[in-house]
Structures are given as C-alpha cells and as structure tokens.
Motif scaffolding. Structure first.
Motif, PDB file in Angstrom:
ATOM      1  N   VAL A 184      -1.901 -16.153 -24.956  1.00  0.00           N
ATOM      2  CA  VAL A 184      -2.087 -15.328 -23.762  1.00  0.00           C
ATOM      3  C   VAL A 184      -2.370 -16.248 -22.576  1.00  0.00           C
ATOM      4  O   VAL A 184      -3.181 -17.169 -22.679  1.00  0.00           O
ATOM      5  N   GLY A 185      -1.688 -15.994 -21.469  1.00  0.00           N
ATOM      6  CA  GLY A 185      -1.911 -16.818 -20.290  1.00  0.00           C
ATOM      7  C   GLY A 185      -1.926 -15.999 -19.019  1.00  0.00           C
ATOM      8  O   GLY A 185      -1.271 -14.959 -18.934  1.00  0.00           O
ATOM      9  N   PHE A 186      -2.664 -16.491 -18.036  1.00  0.00           N
ATOM     10  CA  PHE A 186      -2.821 -15.780 -16.763  1.00  0.00           C
ATOM     11  C   PHE A 186      -2.231 -16.554 -15.587  1.00  0.00           C
ATOM     12  O   PHE A 186      -2.321 -16.107 -14.451  1.00  0.00           O
ATOM     13  N   SER A 187      -1.669 -17.730 -15.844  1.00  0.00           N
ATOM     14  CA  SER A 187      -1.109 -18.542 -14.758  1.00  0.00           C
ATOM     15  C   SER A 187       0.069 -19.351 -15.282  1.00  0.00           C
ATOM     16  O   SER A 187       0.282 -19.464 -16.490  1.00  0.00           O
ATOM     17  N   PRO A 232       2.428 -13.590 -21.232  1.00  0.00           N
ATOM     18  CA  PRO A 232       1.999 -13.874 -19.869  1.00  0.00           C
ATOM     19  C   PRO A 232       1.407 -12.595 -19.263  1.00  0.00           C
ATOM     20  O   PRO A 232       2.062 -11.553 -19.221  1.00  0.00           O
ATOM     21  N   MET A 233       0.174 -12.673 -18.828  1.00  0.00           N
ATOM     22  CA  MET A 233      -0.535 -11.515 -18.259  1.00  0.00           C
ATOM     23  C   MET A 233      -0.346 -11.552 -16.743  1.00  0.00           C
ATOM     24  O   MET A 233      -1.078 -12.248 -16.030  1.00  0.00           O
ATOM     25  N   MET A 234       0.634 -10.826 -16.272  1.00  0.00           N
ATOM     26  CA  MET A 234       1.026 -10.884 -14.875  1.00  0.00           C
ATOM     27  C   MET A 234       0.133 -10.054 -13.961  1.00  0.00           C
ATOM     28  O   MET A 234       0.073 -10.300 -12.776  1.00  0.00           O
ATOM     29  N   GLY A 235      -0.499  -9.052 -14.501  1.00  0.00           N
ATOM     30  CA  GLY A 235      -1.255  -8.137 -13.659  1.00  0.00           C
ATOM     31  C   GLY A 235      -0.307  -7.160 -12.992  1.00  0.00           C
ATOM     32  O   GLY A 235       0.908  -7.248 -13.139  1.00  0.00           O
ATOM     33  N   PRO A 236      -0.854  -6.198 -12.247  1.00  0.00           N
ATOM     34  CA  PRO A 236       0.014  -5.206 -11.606  1.00  0.00           C
ATOM     35  C   PRO A 236       0.868  -5.863 -10.528  1.00  0.00           C
ATOM     36  O   PRO A 236       0.415  -6.758  -9.819  1.00  0.00           O
ATOM     37  N   THR A 237       2.110  -5.461 -10.453  1.00  0.00           N
ATOM     38  CA  THR A 237       3.010  -5.977  -9.429  1.00  0.00           C
ATOM     39  C   THR A 237       4.072  -4.923  -9.125  1.00  0.00           C
ATOM     40  O   THR A 237       4.303  -4.025  -9.924  1.00  0.00           O
ATOM     41  N   PHE A 290       3.164  -8.776 -19.516  1.00  0.00           N
ATOM     42  CA  PHE A 290       2.237  -7.664 -19.303  1.00  0.00           C
ATOM     43  C   PHE A 290       1.989  -7.518 -17.812  1.00  0.00           C
ATOM     44  O   PHE A 290       1.547  -8.462 -17.152  1.00  0.00           O
ATOM     45  N   TYR A 291       2.242  -6.309 -17.272  1.00  0.00           N
ATOM     46  CA  TYR A 291       2.103  -6.058 -15.843  1.00  0.00           C
ATOM     47  C   TYR A 291       0.950  -5.133 -15.484  1.00  0.00           C
ATOM     48  O   TYR A 291       0.852  -4.690 -14.365  1.00  0.00           O
ATOM     49  N   GLY A 292       0.082  -4.821 -16.394  1.00  0.00           N
ATOM     50  CA  GLY A 292      -1.013  -3.900 -16.112  1.00  0.00           C
ATOM     51  C   GLY A 292      -2.272  -4.615 -15.644  1.00  0.00           C
ATOM     52  O   GLY A 292      -2.269  -5.807 -15.321  1.00  0.00           O
ATOM     53  N   ASP A 293      -3.358  -3.884 -15.648  1.00  0.00           N
ATOM     54  CA  ASP A 293      -4.666  -4.408 -15.263  1.00  0.00           C
ATOM     55  C   ASP A 293      -5.146  -5.381 -16.342  1.00  0.00           C
ATOM     56  O   ASP A 293      -5.358  -4.989 -17.499  1.00  0.00           O
ATOM     57  N   VAL A 294      -5.335  -6.636 -16.001  1.00  0.00           N
ATOM     58  CA  VAL A 294      -5.721  -7.657 -16.980  1.00  0.00           C
ATOM     59  C   VAL A 294      -7.230  -7.727 -17.200  1.00  0.00           C
ATOM     60  O   VAL A 294      -7.688  -8.273 -18.211  1.00  0.00           O
TER      61      VAL A 294
END
Length: 142
Positions: free
Chosen positions: A6-9, A39-44, A71-75
């Motif tokens: 899992v990664g955030f950047s 990859p945890m993209m967050g909302p976009t 993943f594009y949701g709330d991380v």
C-alpha cells in the motif's frame, strides 16, 4: 496468502521494488500466494483518473499490471486503522487465508525484514485452512 503493498505517494513504488521482486521470485511457483499493489490516490475528479492511471502504469512493470488496484476514496480511515502515519512511506502487509494481517511493516526492505517476511509466509503456507483463526494465528506466530 497475500502480500499487500500500500502506498500514498509516488515514492512508494521505489519501496515496493525492494519487496515485491524478491517475494515473487521466492514464491513464483506457489498458487496459494498473490501480490497486490494498492496505490491510495484519495478522492479525485473522474476526468483526471485516466491520466493518473496512465502515469502509474508507466512506472509499474507490465507483468504486474493485473495485480494493481488503484483506490480513489477517503484514505484516512485506512491510515488510522492500520496506523499508517507517514505519507511518503510504503506499507507492506501479509494476509493469511483467513483474511487476517499476520505481519506488517513500512518503508524499503532490508535483508532482516525479508527474512522475517519469508518465515511468516512459509509458516502461513503450511497452516491448514481447517484451523480456527485463533489456532492459525498461534501456529503462524510460533
């Protein structure tokens, strides 16, 4: 049994490369083992997603594309629950056949961490799926 990365950047991919190739090499013949990169993209915005996905896939070897889930949701709920506090660090989890996280770490690997991951994986492979979750965890942890 799954190794979940899992990664955030963008930096996370470099960390993934210190774990995933060695893990795949060791377990490539074992059908009980899977590797997932998340990859945890967050909302976009939806219209930006195609560009993001194209860029991410360029940085990932083509043979790994089927194991990547964006993943594009709330991380934040995930970061809080799993205690992933550093945005620029990758996180690795080993999940057993019962869906339980049996090992977790963050950042790039080193020889000791890889040895520990391999030991936990080897133990998890040999745990019978007929065990209860508590019995399986006791066996893996022993």
């Amino acid at each position: 049994i799954a190794l979940v990365a899992v990664g955030f950047s963008r930096k996370s991919q470099a960390d993934f490369e210190t774990w995933i190739p060695a893990f795949k090499k060791r377990y490539k013949e074992n059908p009980k083992i899977v590797v997932l990169e998340i990859p945890m993209m967050g909302p976009t915005f939806k219209w930006v997603r195609a560009m993001i996905e194209k860029g991410i896939r360029k940085g990932i070897p083509e043979e790994n594309h089927d194991s990547v889930m964006l993943f594009y949701g709330d991380v934040e709920p995930y970061r809080t629950y799993y205690r992933w506090s550093e945005k620029y660090k990758s996180y690795m989890m080993l999940v057993d056949h019962n869906g339980r996280v049996i090992w977790q770490t963050g950042g790039a690997s080193n020889a000791e961490q890889l040895r520990e991951l391999f030991e936990k994986t080897d133990r998890a492979i040999h745990v019978k799926s007929t065990h209860s979750s508590k019995e399986a965890i006791k066996e893996i942890d022993s």
